[in-house]
Design an enzyme around this catalytic site. Structure first.
Site, mmCIF file in Angstrom:
data_model
loop_
_atom_site.group_PDB
_atom_site.id
_atom_site.type_symbol
_atom_site.label_atom_id
_atom_site.label_comp_id
_atom_site.label_asym_id
_atom_site.label_seq_id
_atom_site.Cartn_x
_atom_site.Cartn_y
_atom_site.Cartn_z
ATOM 1 N N PHE A 28 0.820 -1.215 0.000
ATOM 2 C CA PHE A 28 0.000 0.000 0.000
ATOM 3 C C PHE A 28 0.857 1.269 0.000
ATOM 4 C CE2 PHE A 28 -2.393 2.920 3.081
ATOM 5 C CZ PHE A 28 -3.012 3.620 2.057
ATOM 6 N N PRO A 70 20.811 -11.056 3.195
ATOM 7 C CA PRO A 70 21.113 -9.732 2.651
ATOM 8 C C PRO A 70 21.974 -9.710 1.396
ATOM 9 C CG PRO A 70 22.522 -10.191 4.522
ATOM 10 C CD PRO A 70 21.588 -11.364 4.406
ATOM 11 N N ASN A 104 9.066 -6.903 10.648
ATOM 12 C CA ASN A 104 9.346 -5.539 11.090
ATOM 13 C C ASN A 104 10.663 -5.377 11.832
ATOM 14 O OD1 ASN A 104 6.826 -4.765 10.059
ATOM 15 N ND2 ASN A 104 5.794 -5.228 11.990
ATOM 16 N N TYR A 154 2.344 -5.058 17.631
ATOM 17 C CA TYR A 154 2.708 -4.433 16.361
ATOM 18 C C TYR A 154 3.641 -3.247 16.604
ATOM 19 C CZ TYR A 154 2.317 -1.364 12.306
ATOM 20 O OH TYR A 154 2.605 -0.541 11.250
ATOM 21 N N LYS A 158 7.599 -2.788 15.370
ATOM 22 C CA LYS A 158 8.030 -1.651 14.559
ATOM 23 C C LYS A 158 9.118 -0.849 15.279
ATOM 24 C CE LYS A 158 6.677 -0.228 11.178
ATOM 25 N NZ LYS A 158 7.164 -0.428 9.783
#
Length: 327
Positions: A28, A70, A104, A154, A158
């Site tokens: 989004f 990575p 996250n 959450y 984060k």
């Protein structure tokens, strides 16, 4: 490494402002950020786990940082020499703490490892969340120095990612800035979000003459809602502003709106006759839950030269028009 799409040269006479790698470019916020970066003259190199529809002018590179490690991103950075990397990847609200920690926190650690190993150092713009802060009483704005004791899993996941980026910047390893976004709304909003659920229910086809039923948990919170286009313009500014290096910058509207007001505006944008049902589902939310949130955007104005320009009416209109087009 497989790239699909156009390819140019950073700073080329053709008008490019340089490549920008957007992680989570098919999500989004990532899609909106990519569109704003392209509009600002950048070449967009979209990175995501799975191929999805992206503009033909973007390059696309499939990559899973969590599973694959990575090394592939390090090779991409050294080969493409982007002016910036925007981390719009991550996991939104999920019932699984482990999934949120992977998306996250672990993903950010892999990203920082990739940047450490690269011979080229781009600006890193990491997109955090205002849910990383301790909830504040009504009337108290969230500033960059507000306490960071998140009330949710959450927010905690984060915060761990943002803290890793800030440590890397403080140690001189990464040229980074953290943008903590408030509640972003606009076209393509995730269907699992509150407004995404409302839009999905508004698209239902009731019996002739009957209203659409929209059923939600009780709407009693006030939140800071920022237009996705505004937030994306802040991302563009963050890729270019040296003064923001190593800083946290809050991005929001600077106002708090009752969630019911935003839902009503989305219903109005739909033009549908609606029966709105607020149902607890047999559960009672703890009284300690935060009912009010508003972001201080002074630092964004001073450091990035950015201020919100669009109101919630425009954002919900974009949201609804995109929802209608999706069916």
């Amino acid at each position: 490494m497989s790239l699909v799409g156009t390819q140019g040269v950073p700073g080329a006479p053709g008008g490019s402002s340089g490549r920008v790698v957007v992680l989570g470019a098919t999500g989004f916020v990532g899609r909106h950020a990519g569109a704003a970066l392209e509009a600002a003259g950048h070449e967009v190199l979209a990175v995501a786990r799975q191929a999805a529809k992206t503009p033909a002018s973007w390059q696309f590179c499939p990559m899973d940082l969590v599973k694959d490690g990575p090394a592939a991103l390090t090779r991409l950075i050294d080969a493409e020499r982007p002016v910036a990397v925007v981390n719009a990847a991550g996991v939104a609200w999920s019932s699984s703490v482990g999934v949120m920690r992977q998306g996250n926190q672990l993903l950010v650690e892999q990203l920082l490892a990739a940047l450490d190993a690269a011979s080229w150092q781009p600006r890193l713009v990491h997109l955090g969340s205002v849910h990383e802060y301790t909830p504040q009483p009504a009337g108290v704005l969230l500033a960059e120095d507000s306490p960071t004791r998140p009330a949710t899993d959450y927010g905690q996941s984060k915060l761990l990612g943002s803290q890793a980026v800030l440590r890397s910047a403080q140690e001189g390893r990464t040229n980074a800035v953290v943008l903590r976004l408030s509640n972003v709304i606009g076209s393509g909003i995730p269907p699992g979000s509150l407004l995404g659920r409302v839009a999905r229910q508004l698209l239902a086809r009731p019996a002739p003459g009957e209203p659409v039923t929209v059923q939600l948990s009780p709407l009693r919170s006030s939140r800071d809602f920022v237009d996705a286009k505004d937030a994306s313009e802040a991302v563009v500014a963050a890729t270019r502003t040296p003064r923001a290096r190593g800083r946290v910058v809050n991005i929001g509207s600077g106002t708090s709106l009752h969630v019911r007001t935003v839902v009503d505006r989305l219903i109005a944008a739909s033009g549908r006759a609606v029966r709105l049902v607020e149902d607890t589902g047999g559960t009672v939310r703890p009284a300690a839950d935060a009912d009010w949130m508003c972001v201080d955007v002074t630092a964004a104005r001073e450091l990035l030269g950015w201020s919100p320009r669009r109101g919630p009416e425009e954002a919900v209109r974009d949201l609804w028009e995109a929802a209608e087009c999706s069916v």
